[in-house]
Design a protein around this motif. Structure first.
Motif, PDB file in Angstrom:
ATOM      1  N   GLY A 175       0.787  -1.232   0.000  1.00 39.65           N
ATOM      2  CA  GLY A 175       0.000   0.000   0.000  1.00 39.65           C
ATOM      3  C   GLY A 175       0.818   1.281   0.000  1.00 39.65           C
ATOM      4  N   HIS A 176       2.124   1.118  -0.031  1.00 38.65           N
ATOM      5  CA  HIS A 176       2.962   2.322  -0.008  1.00 38.65           C
ATOM      6  C   HIS A 176       2.875   3.061  -1.340  1.00 38.65           C
ATOM      7  N   ARG A 177       2.742   4.354  -1.259  1.00 38.03           N
ATOM      8  CA  ARG A 177       2.740   5.181  -2.463  1.00 38.03           C
ATOM      9  C   ARG A 177       3.753   6.317  -2.346  1.00 38.03           C
ATOM     10  N   GLU A 178       4.057   6.671  -1.120  1.00 37.44           N
ATOM     11  CA  GLU A 178       5.052   7.729  -0.907  1.00 37.44           C
ATOM     12  C   GLU A 178       6.375   7.045  -0.555  1.00 37.44           C
ATOM     13  N   ILE A 179       7.160   6.847  -1.576  1.00 32.95           N
ATOM     14  CA  ILE A 179       8.374   6.048  -1.437  1.00 32.95           C
ATOM     15  C   ILE A 179       9.595   6.889  -1.797  1.00 32.95           C
ATOM     16  N   VAL A 180      10.619   6.790  -0.976  1.00 31.99           N
ATOM     17  CA  VAL A 180      11.874   7.457  -1.324  1.00 31.99           C
ATOM     18  C   VAL A 180      12.964   6.413  -1.544  1.00 31.99           C
ATOM     19  N   LYS A 237       7.011  13.978   3.369  1.00 33.88           N
ATOM     20  CA  LYS A 237       6.367  12.867   4.072  1.00 33.88           C
ATOM     21  C   LYS A 237       6.468  11.613   3.217  1.00 33.88           C
ATOM     22  N   PHE A 238       6.837  10.518   3.812  1.00 34.03           N
ATOM     23  CA  PHE A 238       6.925   9.263   3.060  1.00 34.03           C
ATOM     24  C   PHE A 238       6.648   8.108   4.002  1.00 34.03           C
ATOM     25  N   THR A 239       6.308   6.975   3.414  1.00 28.00           N
ATOM     26  CA  THR A 239       5.977   5.813   4.252  1.00 28.00           C
ATOM     27  C   THR A 239       6.937   4.656   4.032  1.00 28.00           C
ATOM     28  N   ALA A 240       7.790   4.777   3.029  1.00 25.40           N
ATOM     29  CA  ALA A 240       8.688   3.643   2.771  1.00 25.40           C
ATOM     30  C   ALA A 240       9.994   4.098   2.135  1.00 25.40           C
ATOM     31  N   VAL A 241      11.011   3.304   2.388  1.00 27.82           N
ATOM     32  CA  VAL A 241      12.333   3.596   1.842  1.00 27.82           C
ATOM     33  C   VAL A 241      12.835   2.385   1.057  1.00 27.82           C
ATOM     34  N   LEU A 242      13.228   2.655  -0.171  1.00 28.98           N
ATOM     35  CA  LEU A 242      13.937   1.663  -0.980  1.00 28.98           C
ATOM     36  C   LEU A 242      15.427   1.967  -0.856  1.00 28.98           C
ATOM     37  N   ALA A 243      16.167   1.068  -0.248  1.00 27.91           N
ATOM     38  CA  ALA A 243      17.608   1.302  -0.122  1.00 27.91           C
ATOM     39  C   ALA A 243      18.344   0.459  -1.152  1.00 27.91           C
ATOM     40  N   PHE A 244      19.425   1.013  -1.695  1.00 25.41           N
ATOM     41  CA  PHE A 244      20.173   0.321  -2.750  1.00 25.41           C
ATOM     42  C   PHE A 244      20.819  -0.967  -2.260  1.00 25.41           C
ATOM     43  N   PRO A 333       2.342  -2.793   6.300  1.00 23.18           N
ATOM     44  CA  PRO A 333       1.342  -1.996   5.586  1.00 23.18           C
ATOM     45  C   PRO A 333       1.630  -0.505   5.709  1.00 23.18           C
ATOM     46  N   ALA A 334       1.294   0.201   4.668  1.00 27.23           N
ATOM     47  CA  ALA A 334       1.557   1.639   4.661  1.00 27.23           C
ATOM     48  C   ALA A 334       0.681   2.344   5.673  1.00 27.23           C
ATOM     49  N   LYS A 335       1.279   3.268   6.363  1.00 22.39           N
ATOM     50  CA  LYS A 335       0.536   4.101   7.306  1.00 22.39           C
ATOM     51  C   LYS A 335      -0.196   5.159   6.492  1.00 22.39           C
ATOM     52  N   VAL A 336      -1.397   5.506   6.936  1.00 24.28           N
ATOM     53  CA  VAL A 336      -2.117   6.569   6.235  1.00 24.28           C
ATOM     54  C   VAL A 336      -1.560   7.905   6.703  1.00 24.28           C
ATOM     55  N   LEU A 337      -1.088   8.680   5.753  1.00 23.34           N
ATOM     56  CA  LEU A 337      -0.442   9.953   6.134  1.00 23.34           C
ATOM     57  C   LEU A 337      -1.469  11.029   6.477  1.00 23.34           C
TER      58      LEU A 337
END
Lengths: 337, 337
Positions: A175-180, A237-244, A333-337
């Motif tokens: 459910g994450h949409r705000e991803i960095v 604001k973000f809910t998830a991080v993609l790390a290399f 699960p993604a937190k609702v921002l």
DNA sequence: TTGTACGCGTTATCAT
DNA sequence: ATGATAACGCGTACAA
């Protein structure tokens, strides 16, 4: 140091006969061979691999050029490679490039001068005349982990694009949409492909990465820590991080925890590589896993195959290893921002 | 491959003159030297370090024989060593012994045959005729991390006994009296000394280690995990764990956490080495710290010093690095049982 | 079985 | 002063 000639003198044979005897050549009769070997043992003779290499035109050494031996991912590659190499009578010469293209070139030159039999290379994949030369000369070479973009060349690794896709897809499915994205540099083809995989998955959800949402540093814990700290201090604001990679991911988690952010409740983090530390309780990092030790072994296997192949040019080998999503406790699960 | 003779033909000089020119010998006049070097460059000449090594009787390669490259402690040693070695024009040949004395001997033999210039060795310190021979032949050798018990030999490392003492003392100072030891094997002098340090501290509090309180496995996370699991399943009560190294300590913590035991409230754990993972949030392992990268650098420095020293035998070098107790969150006051 | 050329570069000795 | 000749390091391989 006792040489083959010293033995020859002792046993009253020509030194060429001694050489043959030591190499179990049937032209020397068995009892003579035994006598020679006994005397050699007795005198403490040790073969001079150097001289042998010169005349045989092979050194039984393999160069392994890679970015950073302290990164557990690469350490595992080496472990696998070294084990098989030693089994086959080869030694491994280790060279750190520190992700630096110039150092990569220097190391390539040095190992070539040393007449090592072949090269395992985790390349930065930047334009590099030395590498071009190596390829055009068809020196035995295997690209490990990161393929060479255009050339037809031996490769063992994973489908990085697919791996990146798997990682991003996992976050999206939660459910994450705000991803960095927190990265090292784009200094290898594998990384570029991984990133492309991220983007493909995101695109399926119509998410386009803003440049501000990609922070690059290097492939270390401290870099991941620094990157996430700067990001947390913005109002992004973000809910998830993609790390290399996992090291970066761990640094990210360190930073988040320090800021009182709960993982994965507030923010999910996913890494890449599945280094051992990812499985530690207290880390529990979701990541993309692959068999690193086998990757190293296969690399040596391909190389030895090329060294032993008769008709040149040899077939180009391409081994793509599986990778899996390993879900641990750093994603939810993604937190609702 | 273009050789020195090919160049000689092109520039109409004898090949010995070309050799002299390439080595900037003043006997060849400057403009000729330039001409030769230009042509060499143009023809893509690369020195043959192999041939050179044979005649110069030095290969500019160093062997680094150690138990396990995947152990971050050793990876850091290598990193430091490789950096300085490369700076000085040397390459490092890496050999894993897997803590196995026979493999150590084999590797020693192999690198000697290869005529490497010197050896860095993290030894198992078990009786080993090959090592004896190396020492008696005075081949350039530096013991790293673990000293050779009797012989006068180069060494760089720490005072392991003192380190062990520091670790145990820390637990004792926190009030712990019921302490167990989780180890690898006693397969290096450093480990034996470390253990002696433990015992000295414990003795100061009149604590004698029961054999049941010392569980040996290997130096890995999984071993630490297994060891603590078996211990938890007995009715032995204890408040603190002395682990032989950080990997074991992390395995111990994994096991304890899995059993619902709170660290450090219920049980304190202390490791050894201060590998990077010890500092991760979620691990926070109290441990004994030392500068591993410097240890690697010093090892190379000593070795190069020996290689360049004129009058043999050279002075024996002995570098003992500092170590500190790093208190994190895995140790706390002893719980009253 | 043995003598010898060879691989490739370095260096001491000799020639110009 | 410059450069050439040849021995050398150690082991392999082919012709004798």
């Amino acid at each position: 140091m006792v040489t083959i000639k010293d033995i020859a003198r002792e046993v009253n044979l020509s030194y060429s006969s001694v050489s043959l005897a030591l190499n179990e050549d049937p032209r020397i009769k068995k009892e003579t061979r035994e006598r020679v070997k006994l005397k050699a043992e007795e005198m403490g003779y040790q073969r001079n691999a150097q001289a042998r290499a010169l005349v045989m035109n092979k050194s039984e050494m393999i160069g392994f050029i890679l970015p950073d031996i302290e990164n557990p991912f690469f350490a595992s590659l080496i472990r696998g490679a070294e084990a098989l190499a030693f089994e086959k009578g080869y030694n491994l010469v280790i060279c750190n490039t520190n992700w630096d293209n110039e150092l990569e070139a220097k190391h390539l030159n040095l190992v070539i001068e040393r007449k090592i039999d072949g090269i395992l290379l985790v390349s930065c994949n930047e334009p590099n005349p030395t590498l071009e030369k190596v390829l055009s000369l068809h020196l035995p070479l295997v690209f490990v982990s990161s393929p060479y973009p255009e050339a037809e060349a031996n490769f063992v690794g994973t489908d990085s694009e697919h791996g990146g896709y798997l990682a991003a897809k996992h976050l999206l499915d939660l459910g994450h949409r705000e991803i960095v994205v927190i990265g090292g540099q784009f200094n290898s083809e594998a990384i570029i492909q991984r990133f492309n995989g991220y983007k493909r998955a995101l695109k399926e959800y119509n998410i386009i990465l803003n440049t501000d949402d990609v922070i690059l540093g290097d492939f270390s814990v401290s870099s991941g820590y620094k990157s996430i700290k700067t990001l947390v201090n913005t109002n992004r604001k973000f809910t998830a991080v993609l790390a290399f990679d996992d090291l970066i991911a761990i640094g990210v988690m360190n930073g988040l925890k320090e800021s009182g952010i709960i993982i994965p409740d507030d923010i999910s983090v996913i890494g890449f590589d599945n280094i051992e530390a990812a499985s530690f309780r207290g880390i529990d990092l979701t990541t993309i896993s692959m068999d690193k030790s086998s990757m190293g072994r296969f690399a040596v296997e391909i190389l030895l195959g090329e060294l032993n192949c008769k008709q040149k040019p040899c077939d180009i080998k391409n081994i793509v290893l599986d990778q899996d999503l390993v879900i641990r406790n750093s994603t939810g699960p993604a937190k609702v921002l």
